[in-house]
Design a protein around this motif. Structure first.
Motif, PDB file in Angstrom:
ATOM      1  N   PRO A 195       0.838  -1.184   0.000  1.00 27.36           N
ATOM      2  CA  PRO A 195       0.000   0.000   0.000  1.00 27.36           C
ATOM      3  C   PRO A 195       0.877   1.241   0.000  1.00 27.36           C
ATOM      4  N   VAL A 196       0.320   2.357  -0.403  1.00 25.48           N
ATOM      5  CA  VAL A 196       1.141   3.558  -0.534  1.00 25.48           C
ATOM      6  C   VAL A 196       1.728   3.986   0.805  1.00 25.48           C
ATOM      7  N   ALA A 197       1.058   3.677   1.904  1.00 21.17           N
ATOM      8  CA  ALA A 197       1.525   4.015   3.245  1.00 21.17           C
ATOM      9  C   ALA A 197       0.748   3.158   4.240  1.00 21.17           C
ATOM     10  N   PRO A 198       1.226   3.080   5.492  1.00 23.57           N
ATOM     11  CA  PRO A 198       0.465   2.309   6.483  1.00 23.57           C
ATOM     12  C   PRO A 198      -0.918   2.874   6.755  1.00 23.57           C
ATOM     13  N   SER A 199      -1.103   4.179   6.563  1.00 24.22           N
ATOM     14  CA  SER A 199      -2.399   4.812   6.787  1.00 24.22           C
ATOM     15  C   SER A 199      -2.521   6.017   5.873  1.00 24.22           C
ATOM     16  N   ALA A 200      -3.748   6.485   5.695  1.00 24.16           N
ATOM     17  CA  ALA A 200      -3.964   7.659   4.854  1.00 24.16           C
ATOM     18  C   ALA A 200      -3.304   8.888   5.457  1.00 24.16           C
ATOM     19  N   GLN A 201      -3.323   8.994   6.779  1.00 23.87           N
ATOM     20  CA  GLN A 201      -2.683  10.133   7.424  1.00 23.87           C
ATOM     21  C   GLN A 201      -1.185  10.165   7.124  1.00 23.87           C
ATOM     22  N   GLU A 202      -0.550   8.996   7.138  1.00 25.28           N
ATOM     23  CA  GLU A 202       0.890   8.936   6.879  1.00 25.28           C
ATOM     24  C   GLU A 202       1.223   9.217   5.411  1.00 25.28           C
ATOM     25  N   ALA A 203       0.233   9.090   4.531  1.00 22.47           N
ATOM     26  CA  ALA A 203       0.438   9.412   3.112  1.00 22.47           C
ATOM     27  C   ALA A 203       0.246  10.893   2.822  1.00 22.47           C
ATOM     28  N   ARG A 204      -0.168  11.652   3.801  1.00 22.19           N
ATOM     29  CA  ARG A 204      -0.520  13.051   3.572  1.00 22.19           C
ATOM     30  C   ARG A 204       0.644  13.863   3.024  1.00 22.19           C
ATOM     31  N   ALA A 205       1.851  13.640   3.560  1.00 23.50           N
ATOM     32  CA  ALA A 205       3.006  14.422   3.113  1.00 23.50           C
ATOM     33  C   ALA A 205       3.272  14.215   1.630  1.00 23.50           C
TER      34      ALA A 205
END
Length: 350
Positions: A103-113
Motif C-alpha cells: 500500500p502507498v503508506a500504512p495509513s492515509a494520514q501517513e500518506a498526507r506528506a
C-alpha cells in the motif's frame, strides 16, 4: 566505479527484496536499463547492476539528492513504513515519475506528506490486478449492466504459504503497524472501486485473533454501498486453504464471475446462456507486471481514467490513498458515512 545510463530508459528500483527484484527483471524485459538500489545487503540476481552507498557516492550524493534518480523512473519497493519518505526523496531528486508499491503508506494520514508534495501528480501506486486482461474484460461487461445489483469480492489464502522459505511471523504481513489483510490485500479494495465507484457507507468485522499468532488482523469482512448503489461484500483473510480469489457480480441483467486463480471470466445472461473466456497470460505474473510497467512508462497519472484502466496502468496516488483510507475506516468496525478522496469509476462506465 559505475556510470549512469541514458535517463530516458533509466529505471532505479529502491529496495532489493523479492518484489524489488521482480520489478527490476520486468522493467529490464521492457527494454529499460535498470539499477537496483538496496536498502540493506541481499543476495541479488546478478543480472542487474546495483548502486552502492560506498562505491557509487558520486551517484548518490549531490546538492539536490541522489543523482542517479534525476530524470529516472523510480520504483519504491521498500518496507511500507518507508514508502512515503522514499517517494518524496525520489521526487525531490528530480525523478521523472515514481511507482510506489502497495500500500502507498500504512495509513492515509501517513500518506498526507506525499499527497501534499508539489509533484504528487507524478506518482503511481502499484495495482497489478488492473493489468489482468480478465479484469479489463470484466470491467467492460460491468459497464454494460443497466441496473445495480450486488458483488461479492474475496481473496483468501494461508499466510505461511506465501513465502515458504521464511517464517511468516517475521514478515511485514504479521506486523500490526504495516501488515494485516487490509493493507496486504488492498488490491481487491482498489479494483472494486474501479468497477463500482467509491464506497459511501461502510461496515466491517475485523478478526485480530486466529490460528496464526500474529499482531496484525488475520481476516476482515467488509460491506459497503457504492456511490452507484451497488452493494459490495468482501472477504479478505490469511487463514484459508486452498487459496481462492475472485468476484461474482449479480444483477437483473445477468451474472459475471472472475476466477483470478484460473484466469477466467464467465458471463451468464438473464435467460441462462453461459459464455466463459480464459486469459492464459494472466497466469504469468511477469506478463501482468510487464503490462503495468509499459502503461506506467508511457502514460501519466493525469491521463484520463478510461485510458488508464483500459491500458492496465497502476492506480493514481489519490486512488491509492483512497483505498488505504477505506482500510483505516474498516478498522473502526462501525457503519458510518466516510469521506472519499476521489470517485475512481471511469467517467463513462464502459
Amino acid at each position: 566505479m559505475s556510470s549512469l545510463p541514458s535517463p530516458a530508459l533509466r529505471v532505479v528500483v529502491r529496495g532489493s527484496g523479492s518484489i524489488g527484484q521482480r520489478h527490476a527483471r520486468v522493467f529490464r524485459q521492457e527494454g529499460a536499463e535498470v539499477w537496483l538500489w538496496p536498502v540493506r545487503d541481499r543476495g541479488l540476481d546478478g543480472d542487474t547492476p546495483a548502486l552502492d552507498d560506498a562505491t557509487d557516492a558520486h551517484l548518490l550524493d549531490d546538492a539536490t539528492g541522489p543523482a542517479a534518480l534525476r530524470d529516472a523512473f523510480v520504483v519504491v519497493a521498500t518496507d511500507t513504513a518507508r514508502h512515503v519518505t522514499d517517494a518524496i526523496e525520489a521526487l525531490d531528486a528530480g525523478a521523472e515519475k515514481v511507482l510506489v508499491e502497495k500500500p502507498v503508506a500504512p495509513s492515509a494520514q501517513e500518506a498526507r506528506a506525499l499527497h501534499e508534495h508539489p509533484r504528487h501528480l507524478d506518482v503511481w501506486v502499484a495495482a497489478p490486478l488492473r493489468a489482468h486482461e480478465a479484469f479489463r474484460h470484466l470491467r467492460r461487461l460491468v459497464g454494460r449492466l443497466d441496473r445495480g445489483g450486488s458483488a461479492h469480492v474475496w481473496s483468501q489464502s494461508w499466510l505461511p504459504d506465501w513465502r515458504p522459505d521464511r517464517d511468516y511471523r517475521d514478515s511485514y504481513s504479521a506486523r500490526a503497524d504495516e501488515g494485516g489483510v487490509l493493507r496486504d490485500l488492498v488490491h481487491e479494495i482498489d479494483y472494486a472501486t474501479v468497477l463500482f465507484g467509491t464506497p459511501v457507507v461502510l461496515g466491517a468485522s475485523i478478526a485480530t485473533g486466529g490460528p496464526l499468532e500474529i499482531d496484525a488482523e488475520q481476516a476482515a469482512t467488509l460491506l459497503w454501498t457504492s456511490v452507484h448503489d451497488v452493494e459490495v461484500t468482501m472477504r479478505l483473510d490469511y487463514v484459508t486453504r486452498p487459496a481462492t480469489r475472485g468476484i461474482v457480480v449479480r444483477s437483473p441483467d445477468g451474472t459475471l464471475e472472475w476466477d483470478v486463480m484460473r484466469a477466467t471470466v464467465r458471463h451468464t445472461t438473464p435467460d441462462g446462456e453461459v459464455t466463459e473466456q480464459v486469459f492464459d497470460h494472466d497466469l504469468d505474473r511477469d506478463i501482468v507486471m510487464g503490462a503495468q510497467a509499459r502503461a506506467a512508462l508511457t502514460l501519466r497519472p493525469s491521463t484520463s481514467a478510461d485510458e488508464r484502466v483500459a491500458r492496465g496502468a497502476p492506480a493514481t496516488l489519490a486512488e491509492g490513498i483512497a483505498a488505504i483510507r477505506l482500510c483505516d475506516d474498516a478498522r473502526d468496525m462501525g457503519v458510518r458515512e466516510i469521506d472519499a478522496i476521489t470517485d475512481t469509476r471511469p467517467e463513462d462506465g464502459s
